[in-house]
Scaffold this motif. Structure first.
Motif, mmCIF file in Angstrom:
data_model
loop_
_atom_site.group_PDB
_atom_site.id
_atom_site.type_symbol
_atom_site.label_atom_id
_atom_site.label_comp_id
_atom_site.label_asym_id
_atom_site.label_seq_id
_atom_site.Cartn_x
_atom_site.Cartn_y
_atom_site.Cartn_z
ATOM 1 N N GLU A 35 4.997 -3.120 -4.795
ATOM 2 C CA GLU A 35 5.070 -2.313 -3.582
ATOM 3 C C GLU A 35 4.453 -3.002 -2.371
ATOM 4 O O GLU A 35 4.570 -2.497 -1.255
ATOM 5 N N THR A 36 3.795 -4.134 -2.564
ATOM 6 C CA THR A 36 3.021 -4.785 -1.506
ATOM 7 C C THR A 36 3.748 -6.015 -0.972
ATOM 8 O O THR A 36 4.131 -6.900 -1.746
ATOM 9 N N PRO A 37 3.943 -6.143 0.348
ATOM 10 C CA PRO A 37 4.605 -7.317 0.920
ATOM 11 C C PRO A 37 3.640 -8.499 1.057
ATOM 12 O O PRO A 37 3.301 -8.938 2.161
ATOM 13 N N ALA A 38 3.186 -8.987 -0.089
ATOM 14 C CA ALA A 38 2.238 -10.106 -0.118
ATOM 15 C C ALA A 38 2.217 -10.664 -1.529
ATOM 16 O O ALA A 38 2.667 -10.003 -2.478
ATOM 17 N N SER A 39 1.690 -11.863 -1.682
ATOM 18 C CA SER A 39 1.540 -12.480 -3.002
ATOM 19 C C SER A 39 0.278 -11.935 -3.654
ATOM 20 O O SER A 39 -0.835 -12.260 -3.240
ATOM 21 N N ILE A 40 0.450 -11.108 -4.681
ATOM 22 C CA ILE A 40 -0.660 -10.507 -5.398
ATOM 23 C C ILE A 40 -0.610 -10.989 -6.847
ATOM 24 O O ILE A 40 0.411 -10.844 -7.518
ATOM 25 N N SER A 41 -1.686 -11.573 -7.326
ATOM 26 C CA SER A 41 -1.784 -12.022 -8.718
ATOM 27 C C SER A 41 -2.860 -11.210 -9.422
ATOM 28 O O SER A 41 -3.942 -11.007 -8.875
ATOM 29 N N SER A 48 13.040 4.452 4.363
ATOM 30 C CA SER A 48 14.253 4.947 3.719
ATOM 31 C C SER A 48 14.018 4.888 2.220
ATOM 32 O O SER A 48 12.946 4.506 1.759
ATOM 33 N N ASP A 49 15.024 5.254 1.442
ATOM 34 C CA ASP A 49 14.868 5.200 -0.006
ATOM 35 C C ASP A 49 14.608 3.783 -0.493
ATOM 36 O O ASP A 49 14.044 3.591 -1.572
ATOM 37 N N ARG A 50 14.975 2.785 0.308
ATOM 38 C CA ARG A 50 14.829 1.388 -0.115
ATOM 39 C C ARG A 50 13.822 0.598 0.705
ATOM 40 O O ARG A 50 13.293 -0.410 0.231
ATOM 41 N N LEU A 51 13.574 1.022 1.924
ATOM 42 C CA LEU A 51 12.772 0.218 2.852
ATOM 43 C C LEU A 51 11.437 0.887 3.136
ATOM 44 O O LEU A 51 11.372 2.073 3.463
ATOM 45 N N VAL A 65 9.092 -4.148 2.899
ATOM 46 C CA VAL A 65 9.587 -4.349 1.541
ATOM 47 C C VAL A 65 10.928 -3.636 1.419
ATOM 48 O O VAL A 65 11.023 -2.435 1.735
ATOM 49 N N TYR A 66 11.944 -4.358 0.956
ATOM 50 C CA TYR A 66 13.274 -3.772 0.788
ATOM 51 C C TYR A 66 13.691 -3.888 -0.669
ATOM 52 O O TYR A 66 13.701 -4.990 -1.238
ATOM 53 N N VAL A 101 12.861 -7.695 -1.859
ATOM 54 C CA VAL A 101 12.510 -8.811 -0.990
ATOM 55 C C VAL A 101 11.516 -8.278 0.034
ATOM 56 O O VAL A 101 11.477 -7.073 0.314
ATOM 57 N N TYR A 102 10.692 -9.163 0.592
ATOM 58 C CA TYR A 102 9.697 -8.718 1.567
ATOM 59 C C TYR A 102 9.445 -9.794 2.599
ATOM 60 O O TYR A 102 9.740 -10.986 2.399
#
Length: 722
Positions: free
Chosen positions: A62-68, A441-444, A487-488, A496-497
Motif C-alpha cells: 500500500e506504500t509508494p516507497a521501497s519497504i523491506s 478511486s477503487d484503484r488509485l 499507488v495504482y 505501480v507507484y
C-alpha cells in the motif's frame, strides 16, 4: 530556515482536510483491494503492516516507497546472529562494525550520518556509533525504507532509514522458548524467552514477555574476546476495552577485549588493496585494548481507542548509554612491508542521555466520499551527550608482524589514565507531523506527508577557547520535509507507484557531537528523491516481487573552499541513481528461492577535498565504501517433514577507499549452507557453515586498512518452544 518540500498550499490543505476528517465518526469503510495472498511468514513480505514506511500502519503493497521487512522467522532461518546480519535482506544495503564506527551502513549511494538507524522508531541521533550490531534474539524484525525519509523520523535519512523493532508482550499466544548454540572460535549463545498472561477473567488484564540472551566469543582476530548480554522485558496491560499500556525495558551490555580494528594494506598503496593473507587476522591493538557499551531503554506506550475510527498513542521514552574506548587504532606497513607502524591512540568516553515524547492521533474516515486515513502528532526530544577524548596521532612503534609484543595502553608515550571533558552537546527538537492516505478511486490512492522540525543545538566547550573552538555557541534549524506518492492497482495482486520525497541533515558530522568547525553558520543540507516502482505477486501467488528505480540528490554538503582549502563551505553536491529488485518464489512445494539485487551509480557532482593545503576537485568520483552492485540469494529445500537443507550466497562489488578513487577493495562472493533436523513440532537442530570457501574479503575499508570479514565458521544450534 530550510524548506525542502515545495508543494504550494500543501500544508494548509492537509491541516484543513485533517480537521474535516476528524469530524467524521462511525463510518463504513469501503473495501479497497481484494487479494488472495495470505499473510506470509517468508519470502518478500508485501502484506505485513510496516512501522517504518508510514505512521498509518500500511503494508509495503500500500506504500509508494521501497519497504523491506525481515521478520523473526527469516532472522532464524537465515542464521542472522545480529541486527547487521539481517540487513542482507534489504536490496543494495551493506554494513560492517569496525569499532570506531560500528554502525557503518551504506545504502542507495550514501553512508554514515545519511542513513538513519532507529530503535523502535526512535533515533538516538548518533547512528553510526550507537547502532552497533546487537544480538538478534530480542528483536522481532528489522525494517527499512529506501531514500529520503526525514518526514517520518526527523533530520537525516537522505539515503534511507533502518528500524530495529524489539519483541513485545502479546495477547496472541503463550509460550516458552530457548536456544543454545556453539561454534568456531568458542562462540556460544544461551537464550530464552517467554510470553504469558499474568491473570484471566474480567477487569484489568496483564501480559508479560521476557527475552534474554548471552553470547561469548574469542573472535576470529587474535586476542579479541567479546561478551554480551541483552535483556528485553515488557508488560502489556489492558485497562479496559479502550485503554492499554505497555511498559518496555531493555538493557544491553557489551564488552570487547582487544578489539580488532582492521588489517593493514600492503605497499605500494594504489589500485587494488591487498593484505598479507598469512597475517590475515593479526591483531595489532594493545593487549589491554577495550570497547564497552551499556545501553538502557525505557518506553511507556499508552494507547486509547475513542472508537473504531479514531485512536491516540503516546510514547514516552528514555535512553541512556555509556561507551568507552581504549585502543591503538591505526596500522600501516613500512615501505618494504617488513614492519607495521602502529599509531592513533585514543582514550574516549561518551555519556549520552535521550528523553522524549511522541504523541500520535490516528483517524480513519471519509473525504469527498472516499476512504481517508490520517496520522498527525507532535514529537519532542532532549538529547545530551558529553565526550571525553584523549588522542595521540603519532607513530608509537614499528613491529615485526611475525613476532611482536602488543604492549599496554598506558605504556604508550604520552598517554595517561583519566578522562578530560571535551564538549557537551545538547540537541532539543520539537516537531509536528501529518500524514494522509486518500483512496482517490477503487484503484488509485494518494499518500502524502509533512514534518516540520525546530532544532536547537547548544554546545559548551571545556577545552582551550580560540576562534575555531569558542566557549559556547548555539545554532537553530527549521527544516520542513515531506513525501507525496501515488499507488495504482493494475490488478488486486499488482501495482505501480511513483513518489517524491525530501530530507534534511547536517552538511558534515552529527549534531550530537558537532563542533563549531563542522557547523559554523551553515544551514542543513537538503536531499530529494524521485522513485518509481512496482510490487506484485505472480504465478498465482507462488511468487512475489518488488522493483524500484530512483534518483537522489543531496545539496549543500560541506566541501573545501577552492580559494582557501583550510575552510569548508556548504556548496557541495552528491547524487545517486539506481535500480533494486527483490523476489521470492515457491518453485516447488519443497523449494523456496529468495533473493535481491541492486545497482547504484553514486557520485560527487560538486566536491573539493583538502589535500596537503590544496583544494582538489573530486567531481564525478564515487564516494567511499559504496558498491555499485550487491546481490543476495537464499535457497531452502524440505527433504521431508523432518529434514531441511539450504544454501545462500552474497556478492558485493568493489568499493573505493578514498575520495580520489585511486584505491579500492576488490569485490567478493561468500557462500553459506545449513542442514536442519526437526526433532518434533517444537524442537529443531541446525548445523550451519558460513563463508564456505573461506573467502578473504573486506566488509569495510579505510585509506590504508581493510576491515576483514569472518573466515569459514561452523555452528550447531538447538532451538525449542514449549
Amino acid at each position: 530556515m530550510t524548506h525542502t518540500f515545495r508543494t504550494p498550499g500543501c500544508a494548509a490543505l492537509l491541516c484543513a482536510l485533517s480537521f474535516n476528517a476528524l469530524a467524521d465518526h462511525a463510518v463504513t469503510l469501503p473495501e479497497v483491494q481484494i487479494t488472495d495472498v495470505e499473510d506470509k511468514q517468508d519470502g518478500v513480505l508485501l502484506d505485513t503492516p510496516s512501522q517504518t514506511g508510514s505512521r498509518l500502519g500500511l503494508t509495503p503493497r500500500e506504500t509508494p516507497a521501497s519497504i523491506s521487512i525481515v521478520n523473526h522467522r527469516q532472522l532464524e532461518q537465515r542464521g542472522a546472529k545480529n541486527t547487521q546480519d539481517a540487513l542482507a535482506g534489504v536490496p543494495g544495503m551493506t554494513a560492517a562494525s569496525p569499532p570506531g564506527s560500528a554502525g557503518s551502513v551504506a545504502y542507495r549511494g550514501f553512508s554514515g550520518a545519511q542513513i538513519t538507524q532507529l530503535f523502535n522508531g526512535i533515533s538516538v541521533q548518533y547512528d553510526s556509533i550507537a547502532a552497533r550490531p546487537v544480538d538478534s534474539w530480542i528483536y522481532d524484525r528489522v525494517e527499512a525504507i529506501g531514500g529520503p525519509s526525514s518526514f517520518l523520523f526527523g533530520a537525516g535519512a537522505v539515503g534511507g532509514s533502518i528500524n530495529y523493532i524489539t519483541k513485545l508482550a502479546s495477547r496472541d499466544e503463550e509460550f516458552n522458548e530457548g536456544r543454545l548454540s556453539y561454534g568456531s572460535y568458542d562462540t556460544s549463545e544461551t537464550a530464552f524467552g517467554f510470553n504469558h498472561a499474568l491473570n484471566d477473567g474480567d477487569g484489568v488484564r496483564n501480559y508479560a514477555r521476557l527475552d534474554f540472551s548471552h553470547t561469548r566469543s574469542n573472535g576470529y582476530a587474535d586476542r579479541e574476546q567479546r561478551d554480551a548480554w541483552t535483556v528485553a522485558f515488557s508488560l502489556l496491560t489492558d485497562i479496559n476495552d479502550q485503554l492499554s499500556h505497555t511498559l518496555a525495558v531493555e538493557y544491553q551490555n557489551e564488552v570487547v577485549d582487544s578489539p580488532y580494528w582492521g588489517t593493514p594494506v600492503l605497499n605500494p598503496l594504489g589500485g587494488e588493496m591487498k593484505v598479507d593473507e598469512s597475517r590475515r587476522f593479526e591483531n595489532y591493538n594493545v593487549e589491554d585494548g577495550r570497547y564497552e557499551q551499556r545501553v538502557r531503554w525505557l518506553r511507556s506506550i499508552t494507547e486509547y481507542r475513542f472508537d473504531d475510527a479514531t485512536s491516540l498513542r503516546n510514547t514516552l521514552y528514555h535512553y541512556n548509554t555509556e561507551r568507552n574506548f581504549r585502543n591503538l587504532e591505526t596500522y600501516a606497513y613500512s615501505a618494504d612491508n617488513s614492519h607495521v607502524n602502529r599509531s592513533g591512540a585514543l582514550l574516549q568516553r561518551h555519556d549520552q542521555e535521550l528523553n522524549g515524547n511522541r504523541l500520535e492521533l490516528l483517524h480513519e474516515g471519509q473525504l469527498f466520499g472516499r476512504r481517508s486515513q490520517w496520522s498527525s502528532g507532535l514529537d519532542y526530544s532532549h538529547n545530551v551527550q558529553m565526550t571525553y577524548p584523549r588522542s595521540i596521532n603519532k607513530v608509537f612503534d614499528s613491529v615485526d608482524p611475525a613476532n611482536f609484543a602488543p604492549g599496554h595502553f598506558y605504556d604508550l608515550n604520552g598517554m595517561v589514565p583519566g578522562y578530560d571533558k571535551n564538549r557537551q552537546n545538547t540537541v532539543n527538537t520539537w516537531a509536528a507531523f501529518v500524514e494522509n492516505r486518500l483512496q482517490l478511486s477503487d484503484r488509485l490512492s494518494l499518500l502524502s506527508g509533512l514534518r516540520h522540525d525546530s532544532i536547537d543545538l547548544d554546545v559548551h566547550n571545556y577545552r582551550t577557547v580560540d576562534a575555531n573552538n569558542p566557549l559556547d555557541f548555539k545554532r537553530s534549524y527549521e527544516p520542513t520535509t515531506g513525501r507525496i506518492g501515488l499507488v495504482y492497482a493494475l490488478t488486486p495482486a499488482a501495482n505501480v507507484y511513483v513518489q517524491y520525497s525530501t530530507a534534511a541533515d547536517p552538511p558534515a558530522g552529527i549534531l550530537s557531537t558537532a563542533s563549531f568547525a563542522t557547523v559554523r553558520n551553515f544551514d542543513l543540507s537538503t536531499g530529494k528523491q524521485i522513485e518509481v516502482g512496482s510490487k506484485f505477486d505472480f504465478l498465482d501467488g507462488l511468487g512475489s516481487a518488488t522493483i524500484a528505480a530512483y534518483q537522489i540528490e543531496r545539496k549543500n554538503l560541506a566541501t573545501a573552499d577552492p580559494g582557501n582549502p583550510g575552510v569548508t563551505q556548504p556548496v557541495g553536491k552528491q547524487s545517486s541513481r539506481g535500480v533494486e529488485v527483490a523476489a521470492s518464489l515457491r518453485v516447488t512445494p519443497q523449494l523456496l528461492a529468495e533473493g535481491n539485487v541492486a545497482y547504484v551509480d553514486a557520485q560527487y557532482d560538486e566536491f573539493n577535498e583538502n589535500v596537503g593545503g590544496r583544494s582538489v576537485s573530486r567531481k564525478g568520483n564515487t564516494p567511499t565504501n559504496i558498491p555499485e552492485r550487491v546481490a543476495n540469494l537464499w535457497l531452502t529445500y524440505d527433504i521431508d517433514p523432518s529434514w531441511q537443507i539450504g544454501a545462500d550466497s552474497r556478492y558485493v562489488s568493489s568499493v573505493y577507499a578514498d575520495a580520489a578513487n585511486t584505491r579500492y577493495a576488490p569485490s567478493y562472493t561468500v557462500f553459506g549452507a545449513f542442514v536442519g533436523y526437526k526433532v518434533d513440532d517444537d524442537t529443531r537442530i541446525t548445523a550451519r557453515v558460513r563463508n564456505l570457501t573461506d573467502e578473504v574479503y573486506a566488509r569495510w575499508t579505510s585509506s590504508s586498512m581493510l576491515y576483514l570479514g569472518a573466515p569459514r565458521t561452523l555452528e550447531l544450534a538447538v532451538q525449542t518452544r514449549f
